[in-house]
Design an enzyme around this catalytic site. Structure first.
Site, PDB file in Angstrom:
ATOM      1  N   LYS A 127       1.761 -91.579  85.676  1.00 10.95           N
ATOM      2  CA  LYS A 127       2.276 -91.702  84.165  1.00 10.95           C
ATOM      3  C   LYS A 127       3.714 -91.897  83.825  1.00 10.95           C
ATOM      4  O   LYS A 127       4.739 -90.869  84.396  1.00 10.95           O
ATOM      5  CB  LYS A 127       1.560 -90.246  83.571  1.00 10.95           C
ATOM      6  CG  LYS A 127      -0.406 -90.941  83.355  1.00 10.95           C
ATOM      7  CD  LYS A 127      -1.080 -90.221  83.085  1.00 10.95           C
ATOM      8  CE  LYS A 127      -2.585 -90.938  83.471  1.00 10.95           C
ATOM      9  NZ  LYS A 127      -3.756 -90.344  82.525  1.00 10.95           N
ATOM     10  N   ARG A 172      -7.494 -87.894  89.637  1.00 13.24           N
ATOM     11  CA  ARG A 172      -7.524 -89.686  89.444  1.00 13.24           C
ATOM     12  C   ARG A 172      -6.645 -89.525  89.731  1.00 13.24           C
ATOM     13  O   ARG A 172      -4.985 -89.497  89.542  1.00 13.24           O
ATOM     14  CB  ARG A 172      -8.318 -89.675  88.776  1.00 13.24           C
ATOM     15  CG  ARG A 172      -8.582 -91.143  87.641  1.00 13.24           C
ATOM     16  CD  ARG A 172      -8.552 -91.404  86.903  1.00 13.24           C
ATOM     17  NE  ARG A 172      -9.149 -92.711  86.296  1.00 13.24           N
ATOM     18  CZ  ARG A 172      -8.060 -93.582  86.257  1.00 13.24           C
ATOM     19  NH1 ARG A 172      -6.692 -93.782  85.947  1.00 13.24           N
ATOM     20  NH2 ARG A 172      -8.219 -95.304  85.712  1.00 13.24           N
TER      21      ARG A 172
HETATM   22  N1  HH2 Z   1      -6.302 -92.006  82.710  1.00 16.83           N
HETATM   23  C1  HH2 Z   1      -6.037 -93.340  82.240  1.00 16.83           C
HETATM   24  C2  HH2 Z   1      -7.165 -93.810  82.791  1.00 16.83           C
HETATM   25  N2  HH2 Z   1      -8.622 -93.349  82.883  1.00 16.83           N
HETATM   26  N3  HH2 Z   1      -9.556 -90.842  83.125  1.00 16.83           N
HETATM   27  C3  HH2 Z   1      -9.417 -89.565  82.983  1.00 16.83           C
HETATM   28  N4  HH2 Z   1     -10.892 -89.056  82.699  1.00 16.83           N
HETATM   29  N5  HH2 Z   1      -7.856 -88.948  83.818  1.00 16.83           N
HETATM   30  C4  HH2 Z   1      -7.408 -89.599  82.865  1.00 16.83           C
HETATM   31  O1  HH2 Z   1      -6.363 -89.210  82.852  1.00 16.83           O
HETATM   32  C5  HH2 Z   1      -7.299 -91.141  83.164  1.00 16.83           C
HETATM   33  C6  HH2 Z   1      -8.514 -91.837  83.247  1.00 16.83           C
HETATM   34  C7  HH2 Z   1      -5.424 -94.530  82.526  1.00 16.83           C
HETATM   35  O2  HH2 Z   1      -4.674 -94.894  83.807  1.00 16.83           O
HETATM   36  P1  HH2 Z   1      -5.408 -95.983  84.060  1.00 16.83           P
HETATM   37  O3  HH2 Z   1      -6.412 -95.864  84.271  1.00 16.83           O
HETATM   38  O4  HH2 Z   1      -4.570 -96.155  85.295  1.00 16.83           O
HETATM   39  O5  HH2 Z   1      -4.634 -96.728  83.144  1.00 16.83           O
HETATM   40  P2  HH2 Z   1      -5.220 -98.331  82.071  1.00 16.83           P
HETATM   41  O6  HH2 Z   1      -6.036 -97.182  81.679  1.00 16.83           O
HETATM   42  O7  HH2 Z   1      -3.616 -98.431  81.333  1.00 16.83           O
HETATM   43  O8  HH2 Z   1      -6.118 -98.839  82.802  1.00 16.83           O
END
Ligand code: HH2
Length: 285
Positions: free
Chosen positions: A229, A264
């Site tokens: 992040k 995660r």
């Molecule tokens: N962060 C992201 C997405 N889902 N779910 C939970 N429970 N906690 C988190 O911190 C979290 C999440 C963001 O990361 P990512 O899925 O890699 O990115 P994007 O939203 O751009 O797909």
């Protein structure tokens, strides 16, 4: 039924999580063209399935499949489009891997389709704002992750404000968790998540992580997502998410030491090693 009562195995009709060694890893699999971390690498169904299989081989305890980027500034994706993206991946992974597959969405319709396709867990970044989701979780007897977010992905990073970020986030999560219990979700099926980067400044993120013990002291297990992040880039000066792996590792090790149950992450093989060592070094309270 409290986690402190030594209940290290969480088991439900579609899955099982073993916390006896401490923390476990959830692999983040984005079937999207625009996620911040992997920018479309797994938008193709077959590539996503391959990546999910690899994550399981690398030691992920859960594969979290999402079809909508929630990065700051992102626009919502329709339920229909999310279903098109995630359902074939969930259907294939449930047959190919023997760890639970979760669905990362805030849409009731997507959760419903994902559960029909074999998903074993719900990851809701809106912490059951749509209460029908709690009813689904209770009916299917699957675990649910409740995450805190201030605002919506489109606007959340404009000017996040709190008087007491730790107190407010914790209070919100506890009230949503209690509500989920009222709607029939078992206590040990609820995971709370402070939502790192979701409507938070660098300072807010650091305060939440430094005070993670307060979340861990609650009756619910804790999940944390720091992987790649932007707050890590702000500290290290690493612009590209793919250069934030060591920064992520520091947060993961400290989360494990703080008693977090699930991290995660995108870099599963690397973080599984970090978690294994940190689990062994953790000072037991
Ligand atoms: N962060 C992201 C997405 N889902 N779910 C939970 N429970 N906690 C988190 O911190 C979290 C999440 C963001 O990361 P990512 O899925 O890699 O990115 P994007 O939203 O751009 O797909």
């Amino acid at each position: 039924m409290k986690k402190s009562d030594g209940e290290n195995i969480v088991e439900w009709p579609r899955g099982r999580l073993d916390f006896s060694a401490g923390c476990v890893v959830m692999g983040a699999l984005n079937v999207t063209p625009d996620s911040f971390s992997d920018g479309g690498q797994f938008f193709d169904t077959n590539k996503a399935i391959e990546r999910g299989v690899q994550m399981a081989l690398d030691g992920a305890a859960i594969i979290d499949v999402g079809g909508e980027s929630t990065r700051p500034g992102s626009a919502p994706v329709s339920a229909e489009e999310q279903i098109k993206r995630v359902v074939p991946v969930i259907e294939a992974l449930r047959k190919k891997v023997n760890v639970p597959v979760s669905v990362d969405t805030k849409s009731f319709e997507v959760v419903e389709a994902a559960l029909e396709a074999g998903a074993a867990m719900i990851n809701d970044i809106t912490a059951l704002s749509d209460e029908r989701m709690a009813e689904l979780a209770a009916g299917w007897q699957v675990p649910v992750v409740l995450m805190h977010m201030q605002g919506t992905p489109e606007t959340m990073q404009v000017e996040p404000k709190y008087k007491d970020v730790v107190g407010e986030v914790l209070e919100f999560l506890l009230s949503r968790a209690r509500r989920a219990e009222d709607l029939g979700v078992a206590k040990n099926m609820i995971f709370i998540d402070p939502g790192i980067g979701f409507g938070k400044t660098l300072e807010h993120n650091l305060l939440l992580l430094k005070n993670i013990d307060k979340f861990v002291a609650s009756p619910y297990r804790v999940l944390v997502g720091t992987s790649r992040k932007s707050f890590i880039g702000k500290i290290t000066g690493k612009e590209k998410p793919s250069e934030r792996i060591f920064g992520t590792a520091a947060t993961v090790a400290l989360c494990v030491a703080g008693g977090v149950s699930i991290v995660r992450v995108h870099d599963v093989a690397e973080m599984v090693d970090v978690v294994k060592i940190a689990n062994k070094l953790k000072i037991q309270s």
